[in-house]
Enzyme design. Sequence first.
Site, PDB file in Angstrom:
ATOM      1  N   GLU A 108      62.069-111.636 -17.753  1.00  0.00           N
ATOM      2  CA  GLU A 108      60.883-112.383 -17.316  1.00  0.00           C
ATOM      3  C   GLU A 108      61.039-113.886 -17.580  1.00  0.00           C
ATOM      4  O   GLU A 108      60.045-114.608 -17.723  1.00  0.00           O
ATOM      5  CB  GLU A 108      59.611-111.860 -18.014  1.00  0.00           C
ATOM      6  CG  GLU A 108      59.329-110.382 -17.824  1.00  0.00           C
ATOM      7  CD  GLU A 108      58.968-109.981 -16.387  1.00  0.00           C
ATOM      8  OE1 GLU A 108      58.884-110.867 -15.506  1.00  0.00           O
ATOM      9  OE2 GLU A 108      58.797-108.769 -16.160  1.00  0.00           O
ATOM     10  N   HIS A 152      54.633-111.637 -23.965  1.00  0.00           N
ATOM     11  CA  HIS A 152      54.325-110.552 -23.031  1.00  0.00           C
ATOM     12  C   HIS A 152      54.452-109.223 -23.756  1.00  0.00           C
ATOM     13  O   HIS A 152      55.500-108.921 -24.334  1.00  0.00           O
ATOM     14  CB  HIS A 152      55.307-110.600 -21.849  1.00  0.00           C
ATOM     15  CG  HIS A 152      55.250-109.395 -20.963  1.00  0.00           C
ATOM     16  ND1 HIS A 152      54.097-108.952 -20.362  1.00  0.00           N
ATOM     17  CD2 HIS A 152      56.221-108.522 -20.568  1.00  0.00           C
ATOM     18  CE1 HIS A 152      54.363-107.874 -19.639  1.00  0.00           C
ATOM     19  NE2 HIS A 152      55.643-107.584 -19.746  1.00  0.00           N
ATOM     20  N   HIS A 164      53.225-104.814 -23.753  1.00  0.00           N
ATOM     21  CA  HIS A 164      52.716-103.681 -22.983  1.00  0.00           C
ATOM     22  C   HIS A 164      51.542-103.070 -23.759  1.00  0.00           C
ATOM     23  O   HIS A 164      51.676-102.031 -24.402  1.00  0.00           O
ATOM     24  CB  HIS A 164      53.835-102.680 -22.716  1.00  0.00           C
ATOM     25  CG  HIS A 164      54.890-103.203 -21.785  1.00  0.00           C
ATOM     26  ND1 HIS A 164      56.034-102.507 -21.469  1.00  0.00           N
ATOM     27  CD2 HIS A 164      54.952-104.358 -21.075  1.00  0.00           C
ATOM     28  CE1 HIS A 164      56.765-103.227 -20.605  1.00  0.00           C
ATOM     29  NE2 HIS A 164      56.128-104.355 -20.374  1.00  0.00           N
ATOM     30  N   GLU A 204      33.624-111.390 -31.385  1.00  0.00           N
ATOM     31  CA  GLU A 204      34.595-112.467 -31.583  1.00  0.00           C
ATOM     32  C   GLU A 204      35.273-112.880 -30.268  1.00  0.00           C
ATOM     33  O   GLU A 204      35.786-113.988 -30.158  1.00  0.00           O
ATOM     34  CB  GLU A 204      35.657-112.043 -32.601  1.00  0.00           C
ATOM     35  CG  GLU A 204      36.589-110.976 -32.067  1.00  0.00           C
ATOM     36  CD  GLU A 204      37.523-110.402 -33.130  1.00  0.00           C
ATOM     37  OE1 GLU A 204      37.586-109.166 -33.203  1.00  0.00           O
ATOM     38  OE2 GLU A 204      38.176-111.159 -33.847  1.00  0.00           O
ATOM     39  N   HIS A 242      50.745-102.841 -15.975  1.00  0.00           N
ATOM     40  CA  HIS A 242      52.002-103.262 -16.595  1.00  0.00           C
ATOM     41  C   HIS A 242      51.812-103.821 -18.020  1.00  0.00           C
ATOM     42  O   HIS A 242      52.391-103.283 -18.962  1.00  0.00           O
ATOM     43  CB  HIS A 242      52.680-104.298 -15.688  1.00  0.00           C
ATOM     44  CG  HIS A 242      53.990-104.786 -16.222  1.00  0.00           C
ATOM     45  ND1 HIS A 242      55.045-105.126 -15.423  1.00  0.00           N
ATOM     46  CD2 HIS A 242      54.428-104.999 -17.494  1.00  0.00           C
ATOM     47  CE1 HIS A 242      56.069-105.509 -16.165  1.00  0.00           C
ATOM     48  NE2 HIS A 242      55.713-105.448 -17.431  1.00  0.00           N
TER      49      HIS A 242
HETATM   50  O1  2HA Z   1      61.397-104.950 -20.048  1.00  0.00           O
HETATM   51  O2  2HA Z   1      58.497-105.986 -20.225  1.00  0.00           O
HETATM   52  O3  2HA Z   1      58.260-106.941 -17.794  1.00  0.00           O
HETATM   53  C1  2HA Z   1      60.802-106.144 -20.322  1.00  0.00           C
HETATM   54  C2  2HA Z   1      59.511-106.215 -19.633  1.00  0.00           C
HETATM   55  C3  2HA Z   1      59.510-106.559 -18.213  1.00  0.00           C
HETATM   56 ZN    ZN Z   2      56.730-105.914 -19.113  1.00  0.00          ZN
END
Ligand code: 2HA
Ligand code: ZN
Length: 273
Positions: free
Chosen positions: A115, A138, A140, A168, A209
Amino acid sequence: MRVTEAEFVKKFIKTADDGWILGWHERNGGNLSYRIKPDDVSAVKENLKEGEWRDAGTYVPGLKGEFFLVTGSGKFFKNVKEDPEDTLSIIEIDDTGKRYRIVWGLVNGGRPTSELPTHLMNHEVKKAINDKYRVIYHAHTTNLIALTFVLPLEDEVFTRELWEMATECPVVFPDGVGVVPWMVPGGYEIAVKTCELMKKYDLAIWAHHGTFAAGFDFDLTFGLMHTAEKAAEILVKVLSMGMGKKQTVEPEDFKKLSKVFSVDLPERFLYEK
Ligand code: 2HA
Ligand code: ZN
């Protein structure tokens, strides 16, 4: 100084490990990047090498000459603490803003995060808004992802629903959250879409995602992700009980809160239901 002894590297590793412990990084899921302060680059410079210049997959003139610490593509957050030199990398952006080179880490080969375009473009957007922004994360996030299957994919709805779940939230993210519809990850298009939202928000949810968060330092960025994900967890529980909300925080309550906490809560999130 050895790279792994630098304070920003220790903080990076701790943040990655905290995300792993919270269950946000199955396999190689998620990625983290940090725009390194010039003094910190100088402190570790003697231990940096000069790799080959490679295409960055984007154009980030606002980041010319910057150095970033990033997770590696295909690397597992689970392993970052144990083996930072295998899983992480420091990269340098060239003076055109189109290429990067690896100057430390990924000792067993590999590339920076898949990414990278989204990370770099988000850094560029955030740096232009305020030079203090240094972290893009980022993850998940299980419950935020779950909500993208049942709520309309609208910034107003996600912001309002999360705000209602924990008092909050409007204080921690008064600007709200953005939502990107499902798109192919890893490329330029999803990076552009995410950047549009990062001009307005510090949080962008990728439907089905995960989530991107931006912040000044590791604690603030991680805390932002954690707060939003916790609110999402509460909402998942509320929805799972199947009785709807019997009572909640109402628009007039948010207005009272905004006065006492001196936060500006945009009207568009305080719609009548
Ligand atoms: O594998 O999270 O979006 C890495 C990620 C791709
Ligand atoms: Zn991801």
